[in-house]
Scaffold this active site. Structure first.
Site, PDB file in Angstrom:
ATOM      1  N   GLY A 197      -6.882 -10.540   7.706  1.00 59.74           N
ATOM      2  CA  GLY A 197      -6.654 -11.123   9.030  1.00 59.74           C
ATOM      3  C   GLY A 197      -5.857 -10.189   9.913  1.00 59.74           C
ATOM      4  N   ARG A 256      -3.440  -1.238  -6.440  1.00 59.93           N
ATOM      5  CA  ARG A 256      -2.604  -2.436  -6.365  1.00 59.93           C
ATOM      6  C   ARG A 256      -3.050  -3.376  -7.475  1.00 59.93           C
ATOM      7  NH1 ARG A 256      -5.252  -5.245  -0.951  1.00 59.93           N
ATOM      8  NH2 ARG A 256      -7.380  -4.991  -1.616  1.00 59.93           N
ATOM      9  N   GLY A 305      10.497 -41.989  -9.194  1.00 63.73           N
ATOM     10  CA  GLY A 305       9.294 -42.278  -8.414  1.00 63.73           C
ATOM     11  C   GLY A 305       9.448 -41.573  -7.085  1.00 63.73           C
ATOM     12  N   THR A 306       9.113 -40.292  -7.093  1.00 63.59           N
ATOM     13  CA  THR A 306       9.464 -39.466  -5.925  1.00 63.59           C
ATOM     14  C   THR A 306       8.557 -39.712  -4.723  1.00 63.59           C
ATOM     15  OG1 THR A 306       8.276 -37.726  -7.078  1.00 63.59           O
ATOM     16  CG2 THR A 306      10.675 -37.612  -7.109  1.00 63.59           C
ATOM     17  N   ARG A 334       4.416 -49.804 -16.211  1.00 64.83           N
ATOM     18  CA  ARG A 334       5.221 -50.329 -15.111  1.00 64.83           C
ATOM     19  C   ARG A 334       4.775 -51.746 -14.759  1.00 64.83           C
ATOM     20  NH1 ARG A 334       4.848 -47.384  -9.451  1.00 64.83           N
ATOM     21  NH2 ARG A 334       2.874 -48.507  -9.312  1.00 64.83           N
ATOM     22  N   ASP A 354       7.997 -42.823  -3.550  1.00 60.24           N
ATOM     23  CA  ASP A 354       8.832 -43.763  -2.814  1.00 60.24           C
ATOM     24  C   ASP A 354      10.197 -43.167  -2.487  1.00 60.24           C
ATOM     25  OD1 ASP A 354       7.555 -46.220  -2.137  1.00 60.24           O
ATOM     26  OD2 ASP A 354       7.284 -46.575  -4.278  1.00 60.24           O
ATOM     27  N   MET A 363      -4.914  -6.203  11.310  1.00 61.22           N
ATOM     28  CA  MET A 363      -5.680  -4.991  11.513  1.00 61.22           C
ATOM     29  C   MET A 363      -5.677  -4.202  10.215  1.00 61.22           C
ATOM     30  SD  MET A 363      -5.221  -1.566  13.660  1.00 61.22           S
ATOM     31  CE  MET A 363      -5.082  -0.512  12.237  1.00 61.22           C
ATOM     32  N   SER A 399      12.740 -43.079 -14.496  1.00 64.78           N
ATOM     33  CA  SER A 399      11.611 -42.243 -14.106  1.00 64.78           C
ATOM     34  C   SER A 399      11.678 -42.129 -12.580  1.00 64.78           C
ATOM     35  CB  SER A 399      10.298 -42.886 -14.539  1.00 64.78           C
ATOM     36  OG  SER A 399       9.237 -42.073 -14.090  1.00 64.78           O
ATOM     37  N   ARG A 429      -3.511   2.693   8.581  1.00 68.62           N
ATOM     38  CA  ARG A 429      -3.785   1.390   7.937  1.00 68.62           C
ATOM     39  C   ARG A 429      -2.525   0.544   7.927  1.00 68.62           C
ATOM     40  NH1 ARG A 429      -8.261   2.984   3.924  1.00 68.62           N
ATOM     41  NH2 ARG A 429      -8.140   5.216   4.006  1.00 68.62           N
ATOM     42  N   LYS A 431       0.832  -1.207   0.000  1.00 74.30           N
ATOM     43  CA  LYS A 431       0.000   0.000   0.000  1.00 74.30           C
ATOM     44  C   LYS A 431       0.868   1.260   0.000  1.00 74.30           C
ATOM     45  CE  LYS A 431      -3.732  -0.020   2.724  1.00 74.30           C
ATOM     46  NZ  LYS A 431      -5.014   0.231   2.056  1.00 74.30           N
ATOM     47  N   TYR A 455      10.816 -34.933 -19.111  1.00 75.09           N
ATOM     48  CA  TYR A 455       9.369 -34.763 -18.969  1.00 75.09           C
ATOM     49  C   TYR A 455       8.942 -34.894 -17.519  1.00 75.09           C
ATOM     50  CZ  TYR A 455       8.989 -39.853 -18.443  1.00 75.09           C
ATOM     51  OH  TYR A 455       9.116 -41.130 -17.995  1.00 75.09           O
ATOM     52  N   GLU A 513      13.659 -45.028  -7.168  1.00 70.51           N
ATOM     53  CA  GLU A 513      12.824 -44.857  -5.979  1.00 70.51           C
ATOM     54  C   GLU A 513      13.600 -45.128  -4.697  1.00 70.51           C
ATOM     55  OE1 GLU A 513       8.484 -46.319  -6.977  1.00 70.51           O
ATOM     56  OE2 GLU A 513       9.935 -47.772  -7.735  1.00 70.51           O
ATOM     57  N   ARG A 515       0.094 -47.689 -13.921  1.00 69.15           N
ATOM     58  CA  ARG A 515       0.273 -48.612 -12.787  1.00 69.15           C
ATOM     59  C   ARG A 515      -0.569 -49.858 -13.080  1.00 69.15           C
ATOM     60  NH1 ARG A 515      -0.014 -43.364  -9.709  1.00 69.15           N
ATOM     61  NH2 ARG A 515       1.718 -43.301  -8.258  1.00 69.15           N
ATOM     62  N   CYS A 566       7.507 -39.294 -12.150  1.00 64.45           N
ATOM     63  CA  CYS A 566       6.109 -39.739 -12.153  1.00 64.45           C
ATOM     64  C   CYS A 566       5.512 -39.791 -10.756  1.00 64.45           C
ATOM     65  CB  CYS A 566       5.957 -41.069 -12.875  1.00 64.45           C
ATOM     66  SG  CYS A 566       6.843 -42.410 -12.062  1.00 64.45           S
ATOM     67  N   HIS A 617     -16.042  -9.491   1.986  1.00 68.26           N
ATOM     68  CA  HIS A 617     -14.997 -10.422   2.428  1.00 68.26           C
ATOM     69  C   HIS A 617     -15.165 -11.787   1.753  1.00 68.26           C
ATOM     70  CE1 HIS A 617     -13.233 -13.432   5.164  1.00 68.26           C
ATOM     71  NE2 HIS A 617     -12.266 -12.535   5.271  1.00 68.26           N
TER      72      HIS A 617
HETATM   73  C1  PEP Z   1       6.449 -43.311  -6.815  1.00 71.19           C
HETATM   74  O1  PEP Z   1       6.886 -44.051  -5.940  1.00 71.19           O
HETATM   75  O2  PEP Z   1       6.707 -42.092  -6.882  1.00 71.19           O
HETATM   76  C2  PEP Z   1       5.534 -43.830  -7.841  1.00 71.19           C
HETATM   77  C3  PEP Z   1       5.149 -43.085  -8.849  1.00 71.19           C
HETATM   78  O3  PEP Z   1       5.061 -45.089  -7.652  1.00 71.19           O
HETATM   79  P1  PEP Z   1       3.881 -45.460  -6.644  1.00 71.19           P
HETATM   80  O4  PEP Z   1       3.274 -44.183  -6.171  1.00 71.19           O
HETATM   81  O5  PEP Z   1       2.938 -46.288  -7.420  1.00 71.19           O
HETATM   82  O6  PEP Z   1       4.613 -46.199  -5.587  1.00 71.19           O
HETATM   83 MG    MG Z   2       6.691 -46.187  -6.166  1.00 68.74          MG
END
Ligand code: PEP
Ligand code: MG
Length: 895
Positions: free
Chosen positions: A105, A352, A779-780, A630, A782, A107, A777, A96, A26, A864, A758, A574, A844, A468
């Site tokens: 949230g 703003r 597998g984040t 997979r 796991d 004053m 790939s 203000r 502001k 990707y 993984e 899967r 993935c 609001h």
């Molecule tokens: C992972 O582990 O990130 C994954 C894609 O496999 P899943 O969630 O099926 O274990």
């Molecule tokens: Mg997995």
């Protein structure tokens, strides 16, 4: 010496728009407007670091700050020709808050500061309007009493309602000067009774009380919750803006209002806003009186019989429109403005960047790019990827029968169906139980934020487009109908009363935030499409991004949805999900429960045609785009019955002795199944399973290649590999099947074999694994589980405590842990490509649809990301933004 205060007004300013971190949003914009020569009442901004200093020094205000504020006020006195606290031409102030990011949230505002039993007389005399002066004084006592002294505003409302009833008045504006004096006497008396202190008469005491209250509000529970939700650090602090008052309540040539330079709901390029004659700012937001339209076009469109500002005050309107155009051009973005007209003279109080719906954001970005105001890349960069979620929500099927029970303003688009609840607590409770609700309130306030988050939709019976509920719902992307005045909430009896029907808590309603309608029952909805402005932005995003976007899908419906959202292939199919379907699960169980390999092979032979036809369909839908399949991943006991009743039932279907079946189920029990007999370990124990799946894939590829005429190159993915030898074992089996199918079919088949990363060991040994893997790939899901050693299935119980206690800032299962898991990804990518420079890399896990994680993937050089179908457009946009940021930062580092 530390400078705490920046002044503005009288055609100059010490700060400018770029000083946002110091002056808050502001303050920085008030300074900028002064620099542009716009009519802004003079004022001063106490910088954000003063707030930090206040907290670091046991909530004390440094002496030099007091001195600077005094000299800033002297400057305001010189410009206005008025004197703060003086009995002749008193200078009144507004105080203000104003953080870097706008923060509901905290004053917000105290107006008319400086009034007391003496200056009120002077103000009345000076304005020639005693009623105005007493009205301003009572407003001041009400606001100050509430936000600074802590007496609930309801207490004041009750007194006022009581007096109005006694005097036979309907509107506040009907009270005379003398009548206001009476109200004020009761206000002051109540403050003394309730708080044991009197309302401060000394303007200096009032001022520091208000400044202290702004600082204190930075740490109130609502502000802290908001900051946590929006990742705003506590040490940013808030600035305080102290500004000379101008009065929108000085009779019928005065007014106050809020406006957007474009429609914040639709994005239409037309001035859009509301104002009230003879009112002060809070009257517009509070929704007590129904505001009037600013433009004549909007008045006609809304069917209002109250005159527009354009008609009522044509000169002020003309100046205001010109300023709007100028500010939009200057900031190169849609602006949200506050203004006051005091006896015909226009004053600007705020500008703003305006909050807007996703639909409006797309339209505005596309049109501004087409107008040449911004580049296409900027247009893409301006859309918050997460906000697209709003457009991916269903809308009401126009062919559906609508049982309309009321209507209000279309405050936030999208339709939602749910049970009626009347409190935020109930909304949260229902969400915990997995029930969908519509939060129905007379009005909402910042206390309702948690309930608004939990609800599918919000319905209020009072308040305009800038109330609001409307503002917050639009920000959250939650459908909202506000100001549905024909409906009445009976809180005591938990009823929603419409003309002709009365609904109770728990009854189902549907709200249409795009039309403002409120409907009885659940209504058929239509799924969204990516066309128009959405399509343009996606087109521009696709031209900018480097990474491909694939989807995680195994059903034809998901695969089709993903393609319509622009998925460029499947990044994870899967296969186990395909075995859970009716008619398959028992064949799967037969396979698992078989005594020996021969028994397993018999059951697998029954599964083969089912898998094959699934894959044919997926390949056909993807029409030559890559499809990563997979091999079976979960522990086998997941397919088996659990309760005694289920065991009885399955035993009878499979002609098994129930006791023996129970024994087999128990034997497959594992203490730690996530780290147990799953992933590639299954294929090593039972190669025939992997062989059946490989055969289904290759045969399907041949069939689909024939039916589509497109080359089908399946990517077969082996899960949970930690050792190269594991991958080699499975790979050999797959290749053997490939040779067989090629010989049988008499055609060559191209395919890739790769692995998921993984496990930390796989990431560290990526250079070795890449000798065998043609793609990785990540597998984040796991990988996060195994890196942290936190069970992904049990984490929510204690991660919420971690979040509350600040041990972690974000849930690592939602946003990649860049430091730990991220480093493993970088290591794996770098080591893997050292061995195989064309190694294809993707992600993935759930993080593949999270914008911040997508930025990380861009930096890590992934080819990707793959995410659930409804996140595909979000990922396309985030990937484009990541590429854009990457290019600009790469440009900088070359300098
Ligand atoms: C992972 O582990 O990130 C994954 C894609 O496999 P899943 O969630 O099926 O274990
Ligand atoms: Mg997995």
């Amino acid at each position: 010496m530390q400078k705490w205060v920046y002044t503005f007004g009288g055609g100059t300013a010490e700060g400018h728009a770029g000083d946002r971190n110091l002056l808050g949003g502001k303050g920085a914009n008030l300074a900028e407007m002064c620099k542009l020569g716009l009519p802004v009442p003079p004022g001063l901004t106490i910088i954000t670091t003063a707030c930090t200093h206040y907290y670091e020094n046991s909530r004390t205000i440094p002496d030099s700050l007091k001195e600077e504020v005094r000299s800033g006020i002297r400057r305001m006195e010189e410009i206005t020709g008025r004197t703060f606290g003086h009995n002749e031409r008193p200078l009144l102030l507004s105080v203000r808050s104003g953080a870097r990011a706008s923060m509901p949230g905290m004053m917000d505002t105290v107006l008319n500061l400086g009034l007391n039993d003496e200056t009120v007389q002077a103000l009345g005399h000076d304005a020639g309007d005693a009623r105005f002066a007493w009205d301003s004084y009572r407003r001041f006592i009400q606001m100050y009493g509430d936000v600074v002294m802590g007496l609930d505003h309801e207490v004041f409302e009750e007194i006022l309602e009581d007096e109005k009833a006694r005097l036979g008045h309907e509107q506040d504006t009907e009270l005379s000067a003398v009548e206001w004096q009476h109200v004020i006497a009761r206000y002051k008396q109540t403050i003394e009774e309730e708080l044991g202190e009197s309302f401060p008469q000394d303007p200096e005491v009032q001022l520091w009380g208000a400044i202290g209250a702004v600082f204190a509000s930075w740490m109130n529970a609502r502000a802290v919750t908001y900051r946590n939700l929006h990742n705003i650090p506590a040490d940013w602090g808030t600035a305080v803006n102290v500004q000379a008052m101008v009065f929108g309540n000085l009779g019928n040539s005065s007014a106050t209002g809020v406006a957007f330079t474009r429609n914040p709901s639709t994005g239409e390029s037309a001035l859009y806003g509301e104002f009230l004659v003879n009112a002060q700012g809070e009257d517009v937001v509070a929704g007590i009186r129904t505001p009037q339209n600013i433009t004549e076009d909007a008045r006609i469109a809304s069917g209002s019989d109250k005159p527009s500002l354009e008609k009522l005050m044509p000169e002020a309107f003309a100046e205001f429109s010109e300023i709007c155009a100028r500010l939009e051009g200057h900031y190169r973005d849609m602006q949200d403005l506050e203004f006051t007209i005091e006896r015909g003279k226009l004053w600007m109080l705020q500008t703003r960047s305006g909050k807007r719906t996703a639909k409006a954001a797309l339209k505005i970005a596309v049109e501004m790019a087409e107008e040449g105001l911004i580049s296409k890349e900027e247009a893409v960069a301006r859309i918050d990827p997460a906000s697209l979620d709003q457009l991916l929500h269903p809308t009401i099927d126009p062919r559906a029968r609508r049982d309309v029970i009321g209507s209000g303003l279309p405050a936030s688009p999208g339709a939602a169906t749910g049970e009626i609840v009347f409190t935020s607590e109930e909304a949260v409770h229902a969400q915990d139980e997995g029930r969908k609700v519509i939060l129905v309130r007379v009005e909402t306030s910042p206390e309702d934020i948690h309930g608004m988050h939990a609800a599918e939709g919000i319905l209020t019976t009072r308040g305009g487009m800038t109330s609001h509920a409307a503002v917050v719902a639009r920000g959250m992307g939650t459908p909202c109908v506000s100001g549905a005045g024909t409906l009445r909430v009976d809180l005591r009896n938990e009823l929603l009363i419409a003309q002709g029907v009365t609904l109770k808590k728990g009854d189902i309603i549907t709200i249409d935030g795009s039309s403002g309608q409120v409907l009885k029952g659940a209504i058929p909805m239509l799924q969204p499409e990516l066309s128009g402005d959405f399509g343009r932005i996606m087109e521009w995003a696709d031209a900018t991004r480097r990474m491909k976007v694939r989807t995680n899908a195994e059903t034809p419906a998901d695969a089709r949805a993903a393609r319509s959202f622009g998925a460029e292939g499947i990044g994870l199919c899967r296969t186990e999900h395909m075995f859970f379907e009716d008619g398959r699960i028992n064949v799967m169980r037969e396979m698992i429960l078989a005594e020996d390999e021969a028994g397993r092979r018999t059951a697998l032979a029954k599964l083969l045609p089912m898998q094959r036809s699934d894959f044919v369909e997926l390949f056909e839908i993807m029409h030559g785009l890559p499809v990563t399949i997979r091999l079976l991943d979960p522990p086998l006991h997941e397919f088996l019955p659990k309760t005694d009743a289920e065991i009885e039932e399955v035993a009878s279907i499979l002609s098994f002795d129930p006791a023996e079946l129970r024994q087999r189920v128990d034997a497959l029990h594992e203490f730690n199944p996530m780290l147990g007999h799953r992933g590639c370990r299954l294929a090593i124990s039972y190669p025939e399973i992997a062989e059946m799946q490989a055969r289904a894939i290759f045969e399907a590829a041949c069939l689909a290649a024939k039916s589509t005429g497109a080359a089908v190159v399946p990517e077969i993915m082996v899960p949970l590999v930690g050792l190269k030898a594991e991958l080699d074992f499975v790979k050999e089996r797959i290749e053997a099947v490939a040779r067989e199918v090629i010989a049988e079919a008499g055609v060559s088949i191209e395919y890739l074999i790769g692995t998921m990363i993984e496990l930390p060991r796989a990431a560290l040994r990526a250079h070795v694994i890449a000798e065998s893997a043609e793609f990785f790939s990540f597998g984040t899901n796991d990988l996060t589980q195994t890196t942290f050693g936190i069970s992904r299935d049990d984490a929510s119980a204690f991660l919420s405590t971690y979040l509350q206690k600040g041990i972690v800032e974000r849930d690592p299962f939602v946003q990649l842990d860049f430091d730990g898991v991220g480093e493993l990804i970088q290591i794996a990518a770098e080591r893997g490509r050292r061995t195989r420079n064309n190694l294809k890399l993707g992600i993935c896990g759930e993080h593949g649809g999270d914008p911040a994680s997508i930025h990380f993937c861009e930096e890590a050089g992934l080819d990707y990301v793959s995410c659930s179908p409804f996140r595909v457009p979000i990922a396309r946009l985030a990937a484009a933004q990541a590429a854009f940021v990457g290019r600009t930062s790469a440009g900088r580092s070359n300098d």
